[in-house]
Design a protein around this motif. Structure first.
Motif, mmCIF file in Angstrom:
data_model
loop_
_atom_site.group_PDB
_atom_site.id
_atom_site.type_symbol
_atom_site.label_atom_id
_atom_site.label_comp_id
_atom_site.label_asym_id
_atom_site.label_seq_id
_atom_site.Cartn_x
_atom_site.Cartn_y
_atom_site.Cartn_z
ATOM 1 N N ALA A 291 0.856 -1.188 0.000
ATOM 2 C CA ALA A 291 0.000 0.000 0.000
ATOM 3 C C ALA A 291 0.888 1.233 0.000
ATOM 4 O O ALA A 291 1.863 1.318 0.766
ATOM 5 C CB ALA A 291 -0.922 0.021 1.213
ATOM 6 N N THR A 292 0.587 2.198 -0.869
ATOM 7 C CA THR A 292 1.382 3.419 -0.955
ATOM 8 C C THR A 292 0.958 4.410 0.120
ATOM 9 O O THR A 292 -0.093 4.285 0.758
ATOM 10 C CB THR A 292 1.199 4.103 -2.317
ATOM 11 N N PHE A 318 -0.842 -12.461 -12.361
ATOM 12 C CA PHE A 318 -1.491 -11.164 -12.542
ATOM 13 C C PHE A 318 -1.356 -10.299 -11.295
ATOM 14 O O PHE A 318 -1.119 -10.779 -10.183
ATOM 15 C CB PHE A 318 -2.970 -11.356 -12.882
ATOM 16 N N HIS A 319 -1.538 -9.000 -11.506
ATOM 17 C CA HIS A 319 -1.612 -8.031 -10.424
ATOM 18 C C HIS A 319 -3.067 -7.606 -10.244
ATOM 19 O O HIS A 319 -3.833 -7.587 -11.206
ATOM 20 C CB HIS A 319 -0.789 -6.788 -10.733
ATOM 21 N N TYR A 320 -3.426 -7.245 -9.027
ATOM 22 C CA TYR A 320 -4.714 -6.600 -8.765
ATOM 23 C C TYR A 320 -4.427 -5.326 -7.975
ATOM 24 O O TYR A 320 -3.504 -5.282 -7.153
ATOM 25 C CB TYR A 320 -5.662 -7.535 -7.994
ATOM 26 N N TYR A 321 -5.201 -4.287 -8.229
ATOM 27 C CA TYR A 321 -4.922 -3.028 -7.555
ATOM 28 C C TYR A 321 -6.145 -2.132 -7.553
ATOM 29 O O TYR A 321 -7.035 -2.257 -8.399
ATOM 30 C CB TYR A 321 -3.712 -2.326 -8.161
ATOM 31 N N ARG A 322 -6.175 -1.250 -6.542
ATOM 32 C CA ARG A 322 -7.311 -0.350 -6.367
ATOM 33 C C ARG A 322 -6.851 0.856 -5.570
ATOM 34 O O ARG A 322 -5.770 0.865 -4.948
ATOM 35 C CB ARG A 322 -8.478 -1.067 -5.666
ATOM 36 N N THR A 323 -7.662 1.902 -5.594
ATOM 37 C CA THR A 323 -7.384 3.081 -4.795
ATOM 38 C C THR A 323 -8.209 3.022 -3.507
ATOM 39 O O THR A 323 -9.134 2.221 -3.370
ATOM 40 C CB THR A 323 -7.716 4.363 -5.567
ATOM 41 N N ARG A 328 -4.621 6.380 -1.516
ATOM 42 C CA ARG A 328 -3.534 5.406 -1.620
ATOM 43 C C ARG A 328 -3.818 4.478 -2.796
ATOM 44 O O ARG A 328 -4.948 4.387 -3.276
ATOM 45 C CB ARG A 328 -3.422 4.566 -0.348
ATOM 46 N N VAL A 329 -2.784 3.752 -3.214
ATOM 47 C CA VAL A 329 -2.960 2.640 -4.137
ATOM 48 C C VAL A 329 -2.561 1.366 -3.402
ATOM 49 O O VAL A 329 -1.471 1.293 -2.822
ATOM 50 C CB VAL A 329 -2.114 2.794 -5.416
ATOM 51 N N VAL A 330 -3.461 0.387 -3.410
ATOM 52 C CA VAL A 330 -3.171 -0.937 -2.868
ATOM 53 C C VAL A 330 -2.868 -1.839 -4.057
ATOM 54 O O VAL A 330 -3.665 -1.945 -4.995
ATOM 55 C CB VAL A 330 -4.362 -1.479 -2.058
ATOM 56 N N TRP A 331 -1.704 -2.484 -4.028
ATOM 57 C CA TRP A 331 -1.160 -3.188 -5.196
ATOM 58 C C TRP A 331 -0.664 -4.559 -4.762
ATOM 59 O O TRP A 331 0.209 -4.673 -3.891
ATOM 60 C CB TRP A 331 -0.002 -2.356 -5.761
ATOM 61 N N GLU A 360 8.704 -2.901 -8.172
ATOM 62 C CA GLU A 360 9.226 -2.702 -9.527
ATOM 63 C C GLU A 360 8.092 -2.685 -10.546
ATOM 64 O O GLU A 360 8.044 -1.812 -11.432
ATOM 65 C CB GLU A 360 10.211 -3.823 -9.867
ATOM 66 N N HIS A 361 7.175 -3.631 -10.421
ATOM 67 C CA HIS A 361 6.070 -3.716 -11.371
ATOM 68 C C HIS A 361 5.136 -2.511 -11.249
ATOM 69 O O HIS A 361 4.582 -2.049 -12.249
ATOM 70 C CB HIS A 361 5.294 -5.010 -11.146
ATOM 71 N N PHE A 362 4.966 -2.026 -10.017
ATOM 72 C CA PHE A 362 4.124 -0.842 -9.830
ATOM 73 C C PHE A 362 4.679 0.343 -10.604
ATOM 74 O O PHE A 362 3.953 1.051 -11.316
ATOM 75 C CB PHE A 362 4.027 -0.510 -8.339
ATOM 76 N N PHE A 363 5.979 0.583 -10.478
ATOM 77 C CA PHE A 363 6.573 1.747 -11.150
ATOM 78 C C PHE A 363 6.740 1.531 -12.647
ATOM 79 O O PHE A 363 6.852 2.488 -13.405
ATOM 80 C CB PHE A 363 7.908 2.119 -10.493
ATOM 81 N N THR A 364 6.738 0.264 -13.084
ATOM 82 C CA THR A 364 6.675 0.006 -14.517
ATOM 83 C C THR A 364 5.298 0.383 -15.056
ATOM 84 O O THR A 364 5.170 0.937 -16.152
ATOM 85 C CB THR A 364 6.967 -1.469 -14.809
ATOM 86 N N THR A 365 4.281 0.101 -14.297
ATOM 87 C CA THR A 365 2.912 0.403 -14.705
ATOM 88 C C THR A 365 2.616 1.898 -14.603
ATOM 89 O O THR A 365 1.967 2.479 -15.485
ATOM 90 C CB THR A 365 1.917 -0.387 -13.837
#
Length: 488
Positions: A291-292, A318-323, A328-331, A360-365
């Motif tokens: 979580a950011t 896969f990734h799942y994510y939401r605000t 915040r972003v939960v990733w 790493e994947h978060f900042f790639t996205t």
């Protein structure tokens, strides 16, 4: 998903000082209910204080206000998967349409309808009981991040629309209007199939609603045995024992009691069932989440994700994510880790390599928010079955029913699982209990060491499929023919 050295350097700094506990459990003070302190006689005993157990207790009390219902939890309510997930509440009961079509094509229309009705019923409960869990039913987008995923998503959209779904296929421009990621090549949007929420607050809300209807809730109470006594089931419980579970109530006095119940729901999720015959049907898969910190106004605008939708990507890994309401972003997602012997020890809650990979994947996205920090990193165990869906196992003359195996989608499907379990206990024949999914269990997992070897081979094969345009190798095709699999 492509990575580079710059992305990795952003990831390293972003995890400095991270808190190794779920965002949702911040501010929780531990158990709110006492342990069992005497022998009990009840009509229904629910074992497990996660979503399934709470839904079973609440629905039983609603259906029959005169019924004496008790719930026992070894640790504290919601400390495990129910308080550690990403907060996606999905309408699917079949781990997605594709899995449902492959396994129950003749019943898929009914399963889709029952799933939508189940999500509607959860929403009504949240509103009726005033549960403050941040319920936001804005739907979900599944994003294609590789060319082969565009065609796969398009086929799923067509299948869903033929069943009456409101799913739409987006091109790259439209997908990037949902959230601003250059990785999106397309997407499938379902506007009402998913809600996002704070899962720990949903746990507390369901518990409060159940207690208001007379349900007796006990924490710090571990079930150590179940035996048939003819008209009743005798459930042996222990309190004051070091359960090894996070947030278990502390005590220096070990006490043993017996709870006698006419009917029992076993909702132990990923943890070993008191009935040994149930244990081979699930394995624990460890999932990890970040979580950011709250985004600034500039970062929020750069992210361009203002609709509240849940998002996942279309890969096998896969990734799942939401605000969240505080921006915040939960990733989470990607790695699905299994440890030899179905290891459930607390040390598995941390996995630094996975946390770094997720960052790493978060900042790639979303490279436009580089410099953002993660404040929380945590792990939790998912109860995976070989068909990726819930399973029900009656026992002791159908006075006991266990239900588990949700494979990562239990926030929503747990209510349905509890409903079916209650129906089975009462011998009710209806459209739920007549489902093939309910009547026939999945294939069990093999014993060790075959279990560990098979799961590792499957994980490697899924990763290879993602790297080769989705092509499934001979091992995955064999599992498909056998009706088995491994997922999170």
């Amino acid at each position: 998903m492509a990575r580079n050295g710059q992305t990795q350097s952003w990831a390293g700094g972003s995890l400095a000082g991270v808190k190794h506990s779920p965002l949702w459990l911040d501010g929780f003070t531990g158990p709110q209910h006492p342990p069992v302190d005497a022998d009990l006689l009840v009509d229904l005993l629910v074992v497990g204080g996660g979503f399934t157990g709470l839904w079973a207790a609440l629905q039983a009390a609603e259906q029959n206000p005169g019924r004496v219902v008790a719930l026992v939890e070894a640790g504290s309510l919601g400390w495990a998967a129910s308080g550690r997930n990403g907060g996606f509440c999905s309408a699917t009961l079949t781990h997605g349409l594709a899995n449902g079509l492959a396994r129950w094509p003749d019943e898929i229309g009914l399963l889709q309808r029952l799933g939508r009705e189940n999500l509607d019923a959860i929403e009504r409960t949240v509103l009726a009981h005033g549960i403050d869990c941040g319920w936001t039913r804005a739907g979900e987008m599944v994003a294609a991040v590789e060319p082969w995923q565009v065609d796969a998503l398009s086929a799923q959209v067509d299948a869903s629309r033929q069943l009456g779904g409101r799913v739409s296929m987006l091109d790259a421009v439209q997908a990037r209007a949902v959230a601003s990621s250059h990785t999106y090549l397309g997407g499938a949007v379902d506007p009402d199939s998913t809600a996002v929420l704070d899962p720990a607050r949903l746990v507390l809300g369901l518990a409060a609603a159940a207690v208001s209807l007379g349900v007796r809730v006990y924490e710090g109470t571990r079930v150590v045995g179940v035996r048939d006594e003819g008209s009743r089931v005798a459930v042996s419980v222990t309190t004051g024992l070091d359960t090894g579970l996070a947030a278990a109530p502390a005590s220096t006095v070990v006490r043993n009691h017996t709870v006698r119940a006419s009917r029992v729901v076993l909702a132990t999720n990923v943890f070993p069932s008191p009935l040994r015959r149930v244990r081979p049907f699930t394995v624990p898969v460890w999932d990890h989440v970040l979580a950011t910190e709250p985004l600034s106004d500039r970062q929020w605008d750069d992210l361009g994700w203002h609709g509240g939708q849940g998002i996942s990507d279309a890969g096998n890994q896969f990734h799942y994510y939401r605000t969240t309401p505080d921006r915040r972003v939960v990733w989470g997602g990607y790695d699905a880790l299994y440890y030899y012997g179905s290891d459930l020890t607390q040390r598995r809650m941390r996995h630094p390599e996975t946390s770094k990979r997720l960052a790493e994947h978060f900042f790639t996205t979303f490279p436009q928010v580089r410099g953002l920090r993660f404040t929380h990193a945590w792990g939790g165990a998912i109860d995976t079955s070989t068909r990726f869906t819930a399973l029900w196992k009656p026992a002791l003359g159908r006075k006991v029913v266990s239900v588990n195996g949700y494979t990562g989608l239990g926030v929503g499907a747990s209510r349905f699982g509890a409903s079916v379990a209650l129906d089975l206990l009462e011998g009710v024949s209806n459209e739920r209990t007549r489902l093939a999914m309910v009547r026939r269990p999945p294939l069990p997992f093999p014993p060790e060491p075959l279990r560990w070897a098979g799961i590792q081979l499957t994980r490697a094969s899924l990763g290879r499929a993602d790297a080769t345009a989705g092509r499934r190798n001979a091992w995955l095709r064999l599992l498909d023919r056998m009706g088995m699999g491994f997922d999170s």
